[in-house]
Every structure is written in C-alpha cells, then in structure tokens.
Design a protein around this motif. Structure first.
Motif: not given
Length: 277
Positions: A185-196, A225-235, A271-276
């Motif tokens: 997962i790259p450092d700039n992925d939103p999953a690492f920045h969505v809240l913290f 991680g594993i991404y879908d075709d739209k770049g959403r992190l699934m795993v 959690v926040i990423y997965g739900m948004t």
C-alpha cells in the motif's frame, strides 16, 4: 501521526447512510469461548444497545500451519479455535476506542461472522480476521469472501508473521482473487490519511514478542493490500505486526503505549476508509 483537519461531524454525515443501514440488519449478539479468555470475559454494561457499526470478526477453520493444533481441535464453528485469538477483549477495546476518537456509534460488543452462514457477512461493511497465516480458508468460503469484497466490503487481515505464513496467506488470497496480487500500500494511499496521518508506521509486535520486536523471521513490517478495478482498497494486510494485541493490551501498563497508539489509529483509519470508499 497527526489528526487530519476534517471535522468529526463531516465523518458522521458520510457514515450516516451506512450506519443506519447496518443498524437495521444487526443480528442478535452471540458469544463463543476463546482460546485466551474461555467464557470469562465480562460483558459491557451496554452490550444490548445496538449501534451504527459493529466489529465483525471472521470465523474460519485452522489450516496446515495452525499453531493451536493438538490443543484446540474441536469444531471451529463453536469457538475455542484459531479465529478466537485476542477475542473478545481486542474487539471490545477497539470498538470503545473508535467511539472515543470519532462520531461513529460503535456497538460495544462484537459479532463473530461465519462465511458459511447464509448472507450474514453482507450485513457488515468491515470484517477482521486474526492469524491469517495459519487459517484454513476453504474454496467455498473464499468465493463468498470474494463476492463480499467486490460488492464493497472491506477486509482487515492481521497477525501474520514470517515468510512461511506470508507465502501461505498469499496462496489463499490467490484462491480468492486469481487475477489480483497483494501489493504494498503506497504511503499516499487515503487509507493512511483519511483521519490520522500515518506517515511513520512502526512494526507492532505481539505481547509475547516485545523483547525481540518480531516473531519468527518477520523482522520488518509490511502493509499490503488488494485493490479493485477502481483503485479501492478491499483487503488491508498487516504483515509481521500484531495489531490485535495493540488493541487487547492498550490498557495494560506493561504494554508500550506507542504500539497501541499505532494499532488503534491504523484500525480507525481502516474503518473510516472502508465505510466511505
């Protein structure tokens, strides 16, 4: 690790639709004996109160690397098996932290989820599994997990250590997604920045490995991680870290605060990423 300048009210609005949808489909609470706590874990005083989000813990059989083989060999569907590591204290401690740090109305108790139990998993937008390097995910369970993730679900896979366990987990995920790879997962992925902002991620050792800082030959932490075709992190896969222990022991004076801080912030972001997203 700094809190981003986004309002908690804004997060609450983003989660509102998902939250009310989950509240409407919550299943009756059920509890199983665990390998660490048996049936002795006390229930929170508000355990019967529904919430907008529930910690969903994935149930699964043990695999060829199951470290509990010979000690807990009963039916995995009845608890006292690999999937109950850290359960239920880690689940409840994390849910309490999520409530304190966000406006998410998290239920105080968890829900074990069996992929073979009809369509139950689809009622939970976020699921967690421990000891994934030792699990024995079946083809049928893998197909259900794939469908769940492709429909928008999020899977946090944790507590996998060393090259042997990594190779085995990678093979099982190829069963789930033959056409997709586990990637860093790259450092700039939103999953690492969505809240913290988690720019400086550290390895989180389990409570039994504080002296060495790692388990087996897993000396370096990786966040894959594993991404879908739209770049959403699934795993989201925590390799060579034990995030569950960082939740379970956050209130223990002997467990280093820096590890609990890292683990809780990472879990909240997921959690926040997965739900948004």
């Amino acid at each position: 690790m700094q809190l981003r300048r986004i309002t908690r009210a804004g997060i609450a609005l983003a989660l509102l639709g998902v939250g009310y949808a989950q509240r409407g489909f919550q299943h009756n609470f059920r509890e199983y004996p665990s390998v660490e706590y048996g049936r002795s874990a006390p229930l929170p005083s508000d355990w019967q109160k529904p919430g907008e989000w529930t910690f969903a813990r994935l149930m699964f059989p043990g695999g060829p690397l199951d470290g509990y083989r010979g000690r807990f060999d009963g039916p995995w569907q009845q608890g006292l098996s690999l999937w109950t590591q850290d359960y239920p204290k880690a689940d409840r401690d994390f849910a309490a932290s999520l409530r304190r740090l966000t406006r998410v109305d998290a239920r105080s108790v968890e829900q074990p989820v069996n992929l073979e139990n009809g369509d139950e998993v689809y009622d939970y937008p976020w699921v967690y599994a421990v000891q994934v390097g030792e699990w024995g995910l079946t083809e049928k369970q893998g197909a259900k997990l794939r469908d769940y993730l492709m429909r928008g679900g999020f899977f946090m896979a944790d507590d996998c250590h060393g090259s042997e366990e990594e190779a085995y987990f990678t093979r099982t995920m190829k069963m789930v997604f033959p056409e997709r790879d586990l990637v860093d997962i790259p450092d700039n992925d939103p999953a690492f920045h969505v809240l913290f902002d988690l720019n400086d991620r550290i390895q989180v050792p389990g409570a039994e490995h504080l002296n060495t800082g790692y388990k087996k030959d897993g000396r370096v932490a990786h966040w894959k991680g594993i991404y879908d075709d739209k770049g959403r992190l699934m795993v989201a896969f925590s390799l060579n870290s034990d995030i569950g222990d960082s939740w379970e022991y956050y209130d223990s004076p002997w467990y280093p605060l820096k590890y609990s801080e890292m683990g809780i912030k990472l879990g909240v972001n997921y959690v926040i990423y997965g739900m948004t997203h």
